[in-house]
Enzyme design. Structure first.
Site, mmCIF file in Angstrom:
data_model
loop_
_atom_site.group_PDB
_atom_site.id
_atom_site.type_symbol
_atom_site.label_atom_id
_atom_site.label_comp_id
_atom_site.label_asym_id
_atom_site.label_seq_id
_atom_site.Cartn_x
_atom_site.Cartn_y
_atom_site.Cartn_z
ATOM 1 N N ARG A 244 -11.365 -11.405 -20.816
ATOM 2 C CA ARG A 244 -10.826 -12.641 -21.376
ATOM 3 C C ARG A 244 -11.340 -13.722 -20.610
ATOM 4 O O ARG A 244 -10.970 -13.866 -19.304
ATOM 5 C CB ARG A 244 -9.413 -12.457 -21.410
ATOM 6 C CG ARG A 244 -8.811 -13.757 -22.097
ATOM 7 C CD ARG A 244 -7.173 -13.868 -22.306
ATOM 8 N NE ARG A 244 -6.646 -13.753 -21.226
ATOM 9 C CZ ARG A 244 -5.124 -13.516 -21.117
ATOM 10 N NH1 ARG A 244 -4.435 -13.334 -22.132
ATOM 11 N NH2 ARG A 244 -4.352 -13.417 -20.111
ATOM 12 N N GLU B 164 -3.246 -15.385 -30.915
ATOM 13 C CA GLU B 164 -1.738 -15.341 -30.224
ATOM 14 C C GLU B 164 -1.284 -16.689 -30.882
ATOM 15 O O GLU B 164 -0.232 -16.992 -30.818
ATOM 16 C CB GLU B 164 -2.339 -15.999 -28.837
ATOM 17 C CG GLU B 164 -3.083 -14.949 -28.127
ATOM 18 C CD GLU B 164 -3.451 -15.441 -26.698
ATOM 19 O OE1 GLU B 164 -2.602 -14.869 -25.733
ATOM 20 O OE2 GLU B 164 -4.379 -16.010 -26.194
ATOM 21 N N CYS C 115 -3.536 -6.431 -27.380
ATOM 22 C CA CYS C 115 -3.202 -6.226 -25.787
ATOM 23 C C CYS C 115 -1.918 -7.065 -25.354
ATOM 24 O O CYS C 115 -1.865 -6.999 -24.310
ATOM 25 C CB CYS C 115 -4.698 -6.959 -25.185
ATOM 26 S SG CYS C 115 -4.462 -8.802 -25.706
ATOM 27 N N HIS D 23 0.910 -1.228 0.064
ATOM 28 C CA HIS D 23 0.029 0.056 -0.032
ATOM 29 C C HIS D 23 0.952 1.206 -0.179
ATOM 30 O O HIS D 23 0.629 2.159 -0.712
ATOM 31 C CB HIS D 23 -1.046 -0.095 1.222
ATOM 32 C CG HIS D 23 -2.265 -0.868 0.797
ATOM 33 N ND1 HIS D 23 -3.110 -0.409 -0.289
ATOM 34 C CD2 HIS D 23 -2.894 -1.817 1.397
ATOM 35 C CE1 HIS D 23 -4.293 -1.210 -0.368
ATOM 36 N NE2 HIS D 23 -4.006 -2.019 0.723
ATOM 37 N N ASN E 265 2.303 -11.181 -26.987
ATOM 38 C CA ASN E 265 3.259 -11.898 -26.205
ATOM 39 C C ASN E 265 3.567 -13.355 -26.489
ATOM 40 O O ASN E 265 4.430 -14.037 -26.713
ATOM 41 C CB ASN E 265 2.859 -11.988 -24.759
ATOM 42 C CG ASN E 265 2.868 -10.317 -24.068
ATOM 43 O OD1 ASN E 265 3.184 -9.549 -24.922
ATOM 44 N ND2 ASN E 265 1.918 -10.214 -23.149
ATOM 45 N N ASP E 266 2.326 -13.964 -26.841
ATOM 46 C CA ASP E 266 2.130 -15.498 -27.289
ATOM 47 C C ASP E 266 2.629 -15.243 -28.503
ATOM 48 O O ASP E 266 3.156 -16.530 -29.218
ATOM 49 C CB ASP E 266 0.876 -16.065 -26.830
ATOM 50 C CG ASP E 266 0.876 -16.545 -25.463
ATOM 51 O OD1 ASP E 266 1.865 -16.962 -24.906
ATOM 52 O OD2 ASP E 266 -0.046 -16.306 -24.884
ATOM 53 N N ARG F 206 -7.294 -9.941 -17.393
ATOM 54 C CA ARG F 206 -6.858 -11.144 -17.495
ATOM 55 C C ARG F 206 -7.418 -11.986 -16.016
ATOM 56 O O ARG F 206 -7.130 -11.853 -14.827
ATOM 57 C CB ARG F 206 -5.532 -11.059 -17.011
ATOM 58 C CG ARG F 206 -4.532 -10.764 -18.206
ATOM 59 C CD ARG F 206 -3.039 -10.820 -17.902
ATOM 60 N NE ARG F 206 -2.004 -10.839 -19.120
ATOM 61 C CZ ARG F 206 -1.361 -9.824 -19.601
ATOM 62 N NH1 ARG F 206 -1.506 -8.631 -18.729
ATOM 63 N NH2 ARG F 206 -0.726 -9.620 -20.519
ATOM 64 N N ARG G 266 8.795 -17.914 -24.127
ATOM 65 C CA ARG G 266 8.866 -16.550 -23.439
ATOM 66 C C ARG G 266 9.313 -16.323 -21.991
ATOM 67 O O ARG G 266 9.810 -15.261 -21.508
ATOM 68 C CB ARG G 266 7.476 -15.743 -23.325
ATOM 69 C CG ARG G 266 6.300 -16.325 -22.724
ATOM 70 C CD ARG G 266 4.982 -15.826 -23.158
ATOM 71 N NE ARG G 266 4.455 -14.896 -22.148
ATOM 72 C CZ ARG G 266 3.252 -14.585 -22.207
ATOM 73 N NH1 ARG G 266 2.276 -14.856 -23.050
ATOM 74 N NH2 ARG G 266 2.814 -13.495 -21.348
#
Ligand code: PEP
Ligand code: MG
Length: 579
Positions: free
Chosen positions: A334, A433, A504, A190, A456-457, A297, A467
């Site tokens: 997703r 992907e 994304c 926090h 990314n994929d 996600r 990755r």
């Protein structure tokens, strides 16, 4: 001396160090006579009541200075003071063990801290700090001591502390504290979150920081990279003063873009949205000027616990995002993308030779229909409260898309039969992907409302470079001509069927990639919240029409390096915005 910690709040602080030595009140065990237990319990209850009152004041002043959201943590602390497992347990221990209130509270706090500190989920792990913070406050009231002041510095200092509790941080005065460094804590503690909203540069988790510096020494805190420099030479100081000035100018410039539309210099509008992992992230997304959520996600809702989240829990989580962002803002949810590098302890997935090529995401969901249906129902129900769009991950074949849609149709029928509301027009899209999906995007486009390219994929599968594997990370090349060609195919396929295409993966927030993606016609860019404003400023300086030939030129080049060089050379604004 250069020290490396965790970058918690970006920006540069330059000034004299102030090392905050905590006088940690040692907690002594004192045995009491059985007849004194009631009085001891009352002493604890009084200290708890005083703490609650104090928290009420801090909550009000934090809400006034920093906003309601920042003040929420203190409401949480007030709730902890009512928690049976916490104060209730301490009271039980006073009676059971005939010990003083300080000792009983200390023991219970340590047990709870140990439980939370051992959790898998980073967010939950850092909640251990909340128990310590609250306990410290009650201990202070038990001892009758006064709260230490963190505002009495003659000039702006850089604070070095073992830890700063959220309430310590909330009280910091920006004109007196230029930045801070703590020995413990992570990016989601926090105090780190608060430092970001107060715009105080901060580095956390720097073990041994307090022993490496003395009060009065000159220090530089680079909260963007997590670096702390002690006793820098004149040259370094001058260089950082310049960086600081540029950073602050840029930050001011960016703020003006927060509520502006994402428009290029020649008037072409795109959408800049954020990637989030839990409902709390939505606020950060909004504060950073995101126009919606391009990737939620949802697997993070399933992690850090030992059972599946129920339909009800998920429904509330999705609805909360709509409430935070606003009902008309697009929220792309997703469906569960578990497997690969993301595990669930309670799902007991078989060990695989190649988890990224294995039983993951939609493959698993189509097999575990019970799980999938629960999530689809929750998303549908939430769609009645906002502009929710549903997205399937890792689609490789049109058959998978159809199978998923069949389950979605079943979920709709169930809700119809139960008379439960949902948005019948909800858009349904897929992530691109897998190279197979990119190559057949024209066919897939006929049966979806949108695409979102998961680079990314897509990069790891196109380049056959895991990755997670450092040794082949040089092959993770989003700018590789093959990847760019696939991206172009996907965008063109969507547009030729009247559908929109987003991205994304990390690439969407990369300033060097944005000019190319704009030239290729990408409609929506989804990125981490902190990338949104730099992206919007860059877009405002780009000419969409000029980016088309630039993208064509890039596609003719043969290496990722040449392509990046071309973009940086043609667009000086990229370097200016990368400080
Ligand atoms: C992607 O693969 O680009 C993506 C956005 O999904 P994730 O990073 O969650 O796999
Ligand atoms: Mg992915």
């Amino acid at each position: 001396m250069l020290l490396q910690g965790i970058a918690a709040a970006s920006g540069y602080a330059i000034g004299q160090a102030f090392v905050l030595q905590e006088q940690e009140a040692s907690v002594e065990r004192a045995d009491i006579a059985p007849g004194e237990a009631d009085a001891e319990v009352e002493r604890l209850q009084n200290a708890v009541a005083q703490s609650k009152e104090e928290l009420e004041k801090i909550k009000a002043s934090t809400a006034a200075r920093l906003g309601e959201h920042e003040a929420e943590i203190f409401a949480t602390h007030q709730l902890l003071l009512e928690d049976e497992e916490f104060i209730g347990q301490a009271i039980a221990q006073i009676r059971a063990m005939n010990v003083n209130a300080e000792y009983a509270l200390h023991e219970v706090t340590e047990q709870l801290v140990a439980i939370f500190a051992g959790m898998d989920d980073e967010y939950l792990r850092e909640r251990a700090a909340d128990f310590r913070d609250v306990s410290k406050r009650v201990q202070r009231h038990l001892s009758g001591a006064k709260a230490a002041s963190l505002t009495d510095f003659a000039e702006a200092v850089v604070l070095f502390a073992n830890d700063l509790t959220p309430s310590d941080t909330a009280q910091l005065d920006r004109s007196k504290v230029a930045g801070f460094v703590t020995q413990i804590g992570g990016r989601t503690s926090h105090s780190a979150i608060m430092a970001r909203s107060m715009e105080i540069p901060a580095v956390v988790g720097l073990t041994d920081a307090m022993h490496s510096v003395k009060t009065g020494q000159m220090v530089i805190v680079d909260g963007s990279s997590g670096i702390v420099l002690i006793d820098p030479d004149a040259e370094t100081l001058a260089a950082y003063r310049e960086k600081k000035e540029k950073f602050e100018l840029r930050r001011e410039e960016m703020k003006q873009y927060k509520d502006r539309p994402s428009v290029t210099a020649d008037g072409h509008q795109v959408e800049l949205v954020a990637n989030i992992g839990n409902p709390q992230d939505a606020l950060g997304a909004r504060n950073h000027g995101a126009e919606g959520v391009g990737l939620f996600r949802t697997e993070f809702l399933y992690m850090g616990r030992d059972n599946f989240p129920s339909e009800e829990e998920q429904y509330h989580a999705y609805t909360a995002v709509c409430q935070t962002m606003g009902a008309e803002k697009p929220i792309v949810i997703r469906t569960l993308d578990i497997g690969g590098d993301k595990e669930l302890s309670y799902l007991e997935l078989p060990k695989e030779m190649n988890p990224f090529l294995g039983y993951r995401a939609i493959r698993l969901c189509l097999d575990r229909k019970d799980l999938f249906k629960t999530q689809l129902r929750a998303i549908l129900r939430a769609s009645a409260h906002g502009n929710i769009k549903l997205m399937y991950p890792m689609i490789a074949t049109i058959t998978e898309l159809r199978a998923a849609n069949e389950l979605l149709a079943e979920a709709r029928q169930e809700l119809d039969a139960e008379g439960v509301a949902y948005n019948r027009e909800m858009e349904v899209g897929i992530m691109i992907e897998v190279p197979a999906a990119a190559i057949a995007a024209d066919q897939l486009a006929e049966e979806v409302d949108f695409f979102s390219i998961g680079t990314n994929d897509l990069v790891q599968y196109t380049m056959a470079a895991d990755r997670m594997n450092q040794q082949v990370s040089h092959l993770s090349q989003p700018f590789h001509p093959s990847v760019l060609r696939l991206i172009k195919m996907v965008i063109d396929a969507a547009h030729s069927r009247g559908k929109w295409a987003g991205m994304c993966g990390e690439m969407a927030g990369n300033l060097k990639a944005i000019p190319l993606l704009l030239g290729l016609g990408l409609d929506e860019f989804s990125m981490s919240a902190s990338s949104v404003l730099p992206a919007r400023v860059l877009l405002s300086r780009l000419d969409r029409e000029a980016m088309k030939p630039l993208a064509e030129e890039a596609l003719r080049l043969k290496t990722a390096e040449e392509i990046q060089y071309l973009v940086v050379e043609r667009i000086p604004a990229i370097q200016e915005l990368t400080i």
